[in-house]
Design a protein around this motif. Sequence first.
Motif, PDB file in Angstrom:
ATOM      1  N   TYR A  30       0.834  -1.205   0.000  1.00  0.00           N
ATOM      2  CA  TYR A  30       0.000   0.000   0.000  1.00  0.00           C
ATOM      3  C   TYR A  30       0.871   1.258   0.000  1.00  0.00           C
ATOM      4  CZ  TYR A  30      -3.216   3.597   1.672  1.00  0.00           C
ATOM      5  OH  TYR A  30      -3.937   4.761   1.812  1.00  0.00           O
ATOM      6  N   TYR A  31       1.831   1.317   0.931  1.00  0.00           N
ATOM      7  CA  TYR A  31       2.633   2.535   1.076  1.00  0.00           C
ATOM      8  C   TYR A  31       3.707   2.682  -0.004  1.00  0.00           C
ATOM      9  CZ  TYR A  31       0.473   3.529   5.574  1.00  0.00           C
ATOM     10  OH  TYR A  31      -0.440   3.835   6.547  1.00  0.00           O
ATOM     11  N   ASN A  32       4.280   1.581  -0.461  1.00  0.00           N
ATOM     12  CA  ASN A  32       5.400   1.668  -1.401  1.00  0.00           C
ATOM     13  C   ASN A  32       4.993   1.613  -2.867  1.00  0.00           C
ATOM     14  OD1 ASN A  32       7.300   1.831   0.700  1.00  0.00           O
ATOM     15  ND2 ASN A  32       7.370  -0.392   0.901  1.00  0.00           N
ATOM     16  N   ILE A  33       3.772   1.155  -3.150  1.00  0.00           N
ATOM     17  CA  ILE A  33       3.344   1.051  -4.548  1.00  0.00           C
ATOM     18  C   ILE A  33       2.003   1.735  -4.781  1.00  0.00           C
ATOM     19  CG2 ILE A  33       2.662  -0.536  -6.386  1.00  0.00           C
ATOM     20  CD1 ILE A  33       4.720  -2.485  -5.430  1.00  0.00           C
ATOM     21  N   GLN A  82     -13.053  -7.551   0.915  1.00  0.00           N
ATOM     22  CA  GLN A  82     -13.452  -6.492   1.826  1.00  0.00           C
ATOM     23  C   GLN A  82     -12.827  -6.791   3.178  1.00  0.00           C
ATOM     24  OE1 GLN A  82     -17.472  -5.479   1.468  1.00  0.00           O
ATOM     25  NE2 GLN A  82     -17.380  -3.735   2.833  1.00  0.00           N
ATOM     26  N   GLY A  83     -11.889  -5.959   3.579  1.00  0.00           N
ATOM     27  CA  GLY A  83     -11.128  -6.184   4.800  1.00  0.00           C
ATOM     28  C   GLY A  83      -9.640  -6.104   4.551  1.00  0.00           C
ATOM     29  N   PHE A  84      -9.208  -6.262   3.297  1.00  0.00           N
ATOM     30  CA  PHE A  84      -7.800  -6.084   2.951  1.00  0.00           C
ATOM     31  C   PHE A  84      -7.501  -4.580   2.919  1.00  0.00           C
ATOM     32  CE2 PHE A  84      -6.458 -10.160   0.470  1.00  0.00           C
ATOM     33  CZ  PHE A  84      -6.844 -10.930   1.550  1.00  0.00           C
ATOM     34  N   PRO A  85      -6.418  -4.124   3.543  1.00  0.00           N
ATOM     35  CA  PRO A  85      -6.101  -2.686   3.521  1.00  0.00           C
ATOM     36  C   PRO A  85      -5.776  -2.167   2.126  1.00  0.00           C
ATOM     37  CG  PRO A  85      -4.310  -3.953   4.513  1.00  0.00           C
ATOM     38  CD  PRO A  85      -5.466  -4.889   4.352  1.00  0.00           C
ATOM     39  N   THR A  86      -5.452  -3.072   1.206  1.00  0.00           N
ATOM     40  CA  THR A  86      -5.131  -2.661  -0.160  1.00  0.00           C
ATOM     41  C   THR A  86      -6.370  -2.477  -1.037  1.00  0.00           C
ATOM     42  OG1 THR A  86      -4.826  -5.011  -0.660  1.00  0.00           O
ATOM     43  CG2 THR A  86      -2.856  -3.731  -0.160  1.00  0.00           C
ATOM     44  N   SER A  87      -7.489  -3.080  -0.672  1.00  0.00           N
ATOM     45  CA  SER A  87      -8.666  -3.104  -1.549  1.00  0.00           C
ATOM     46  C   SER A  87      -9.229  -1.716  -1.874  1.00  0.00           C
ATOM     47  CB  SER A  87      -9.756  -3.985  -0.935  1.00  0.00           C
ATOM     48  OG  SER A  87      -9.340  -5.337  -0.897  1.00  0.00           O
ATOM     49  N   PRO A  88      -9.371  -0.807  -0.892  1.00  0.00           N
ATOM     50  CA  PRO A  88      -9.918   0.514  -1.236  1.00  0.00           C
ATOM     51  C   PRO A  88      -9.074   1.270  -2.255  1.00  0.00           C
ATOM     52  CG  PRO A  88     -10.027   0.158   1.132  1.00  0.00           C
ATOM     53  CD  PRO A  88      -9.199  -0.955   0.575  1.00  0.00           C
ATOM     54  N   MET A  89      -7.758   1.271  -2.085  1.00  0.00           N
ATOM     55  CA  MET A  89      -6.898   1.981  -3.030  1.00  0.00           C
ATOM     56  C   MET A  89      -6.950   1.324  -4.408  1.00  0.00           C
ATOM     57  SD  MET A  89      -4.912   4.551  -3.482  1.00  0.00           S
ATOM     58  CE  MET A  89      -4.360   5.087  -1.867  1.00  0.00           C
ATOM     59  N   ILE A  90      -6.967  -0.004  -4.436  1.00  0.00           N
ATOM     60  CA  ILE A  90      -7.071  -0.716  -5.715  1.00  0.00           C
ATOM     61  C   ILE A  90      -8.375  -0.349  -6.419  1.00  0.00           C
ATOM     62  CG2 ILE A  90      -7.487  -3.012  -6.694  1.00  0.00           C
ATOM     63  CD1 ILE A  90      -5.335  -4.052  -4.780  1.00  0.00           C
ATOM     64  N   ALA A  91      -9.462  -0.217  -5.660  1.00  0.00           N
ATOM     65  CA  ALA A  91     -10.754   0.147  -6.252  1.00  0.00           C
ATOM     66  C   ALA A  91     -10.654   1.481  -6.983  1.00  0.00           C
ATOM     67  CB  ALA A  91     -11.824   0.204  -5.169  1.00  0.00           C
ATOM     68  N   ASN A  92      -9.984   2.458  -6.369  1.00  0.00           N
ATOM     69  CA  ASN A  92      -9.839   3.763  -7.020  1.00  0.00           C
ATOM     70  C   ASN A  92      -8.952   3.686  -8.255  1.00  0.00           C
ATOM     71  OD1 ASN A  92     -11.544   5.210  -5.377  1.00  0.00           O
ATOM     72  ND2 ASN A  92      -9.935   5.993  -4.042  1.00  0.00           N
ATOM     73  N   VAL A  99       2.472  -8.671  -6.280  1.00  0.00           N
ATOM     74  CA  VAL A  99       1.561  -7.635  -5.779  1.00  0.00           C
ATOM     75  C   VAL A  99       0.109  -8.069  -5.974  1.00  0.00           C
ATOM     76  CG1 VAL A  99       0.710  -5.288  -6.192  1.00  0.00           C
ATOM     77  CG2 VAL A  99       3.167  -5.720  -6.096  1.00  0.00           C
ATOM     78  N   ILE A 100      -0.194  -8.567  -7.163  1.00  0.00           N
ATOM     79  CA  ILE A 100      -1.557  -9.012  -7.462  1.00  0.00           C
ATOM     80  C   ILE A 100      -1.961 -10.171  -6.562  1.00  0.00           C
ATOM     81  CG2 ILE A 100      -3.007 -10.100  -9.223  1.00  0.00           C
ATOM     82  CD1 ILE A 100      -1.357  -8.467 -11.303  1.00  0.00           C
ATOM     83  N   GLU A 101      -1.077 -11.148  -6.404  1.00  0.00           N
ATOM     84  CA  GLU A 101      -1.387 -12.314  -5.581  1.00  0.00           C
ATOM     85  C   GLU A 101      -1.602 -11.915  -4.117  1.00  0.00           C
ATOM     86  OE1 GLU A 101      -2.242 -16.125  -4.471  1.00  0.00           O
ATOM     87  OE2 GLU A 101      -2.060 -15.298  -6.484  1.00  0.00           O
ATOM     88  N   ALA A 102      -0.856 -10.928  -3.646  1.00  0.00           N
ATOM     89  CA  ALA A 102      -0.991 -10.489  -2.254  1.00  0.00           C
ATOM     90  C   ALA A 102      -2.297  -9.730  -2.014  1.00  0.00           C
ATOM     91  CB  ALA A 102       0.194  -9.605  -1.870  1.00  0.00           C
ATOM     92  N   CYS A 103      -2.800  -9.067  -3.058  1.00  0.00           N
ATOM     93  CA  CYS A 103      -3.978  -8.210  -2.897  1.00  0.00           C
ATOM     94  C   CYS A 103      -5.284  -8.885  -3.297  1.00  0.00           C
ATOM     95  CB  CYS A 103      -3.807  -6.935  -3.727  1.00  0.00           C
ATOM     96  SG  CYS A 103      -2.395  -5.926  -3.226  1.00  0.00           S
ATOM     97  N   ILE A 104      -5.193 -10.096  -3.859  1.00  0.00           N
ATOM     98  CA  ILE A 104      -6.371 -10.806  -4.337  1.00  0.00           C
ATOM     99  C   ILE A 104      -6.611 -12.043  -3.472  1.00  0.00           C
ATOM    100  CG2 ILE A 104      -7.211 -12.255  -6.234  1.00  0.00           C
ATOM    101  CD1 ILE A 104      -7.571  -9.394  -6.903  1.00  0.00           C
ATOM    102  N   TYR A 105      -7.887 -12.332  -3.211  1.00  0.00           N
ATOM    103  CA  TYR A 105      -8.228 -13.543  -2.473  1.00  0.00           C
ATOM    104  C   TYR A 105      -9.385 -14.235  -3.186  1.00  0.00           C
ATOM    105  CZ  TYR A 105      -9.302 -16.681   1.403  1.00  0.00           C
ATOM    106  OH  TYR A 105      -9.525 -17.800   2.183  1.00  0.00           O
TER     107      TYR A 105
END
Length: 352
Positions: free
Chosen positions: A60-63, A189-199, A177-183
């Motif tokens: 989230y912070y670095n990418i 809903q609950g992953f800290p990366t999901s909201p930023m990915i949505a935008n 990155v994709i594998e870490a952010c996808i389930y």
Amino acid sequence: MEIINFNFKSIFGMDLEDVDDILENKDKYIRRFTIPKNDGTERNITAPIGKLKYLQKAIYYNILKKYKHHDAAHGFARNRGISTNAIPHIGAASLGKIDIKKFFDSISTDHLKNCLFGNKNVCRYCKNYERMMHGKCNPSIYKNKMKKFDFGCEEIKAVFIPDYCKQTGYQSLFLRVIEACIYKGCTAQGFPTSPMIANIVLRGLDKAVTEHCDKESVTYTRYADDLTFSSKTMNSKQLSDYTKLKTYRLLWAFKFFPKREKTRYRNGKSTRLKTCGVVVNVKSNLEKSLVHKFRAKVHNAICKTPELTNKKKIRQLKGWASYLMSINKDKGMKYMTMLTKFEHEKFPKVAT
């Protein structure tokens, strides 16, 4: 062969071997639970724990934070929220709302593969894709606005060509990155990366909808999965005719679906206009019924049953007071002051 040597440890905050181990055993680092929704149903939450949570925060912070959201987006954006989403619609003659169905569940691996490179049509939709698959075409290097990374053709091939890394030994950044952010094939809903990915994923949609709306001076904003349209000159039918079908088609084009039963268009003269719970007919404000309910909760906590009010309850009420402050500063500050005073009196800080 063009090879880009990423400093994986500086990006992920851990060695590549540890990252791969986490991704191979992702279920060990997942906690599932439900929370109640306003309509009486339950919302399923999939939350990362331990090392996976640490990895996602590093991503989230670095990418992800390096990407820019569209100006129409007000959810999950710094210094923006429900109140800023409402302000552009104040004083509208008509207002319309369209919700996206199963929002996070609709954001797939394919969305990320396209959007993380900043180009929806990169490679896989190129007329030379088959040539690239056979090593006869090298895609041009994409230099994104992050400036920190230059993504060459090897990274693009790694993401779009099956088994490319296995065959060549290339170590891909974005596949991890994709594998870490996808389930289970979608953002959770609950992953800290999901909201930023949505935008990031919806930037193209926001751009297309905004360009259509600007032609007739229609105002468009989006808060998460809530799309809001307003006009100072059109009535609700005119606004609906101009925006609804066009937006539906754009959603389908981006592989999303509208929640038809929640699509609403209303006139300001005959009814209260609301977006994300904020009334915008004359000025932004919360519905009186909600403020009255909150006032009653504060009164019960402070005056009627103070002996039952614990720190957790005070934190919840102060959170709601903070939300009220973002929309109506004076009212919110009034209740925040009352709760803070009560908290200090009931739980005085002991000097050390």
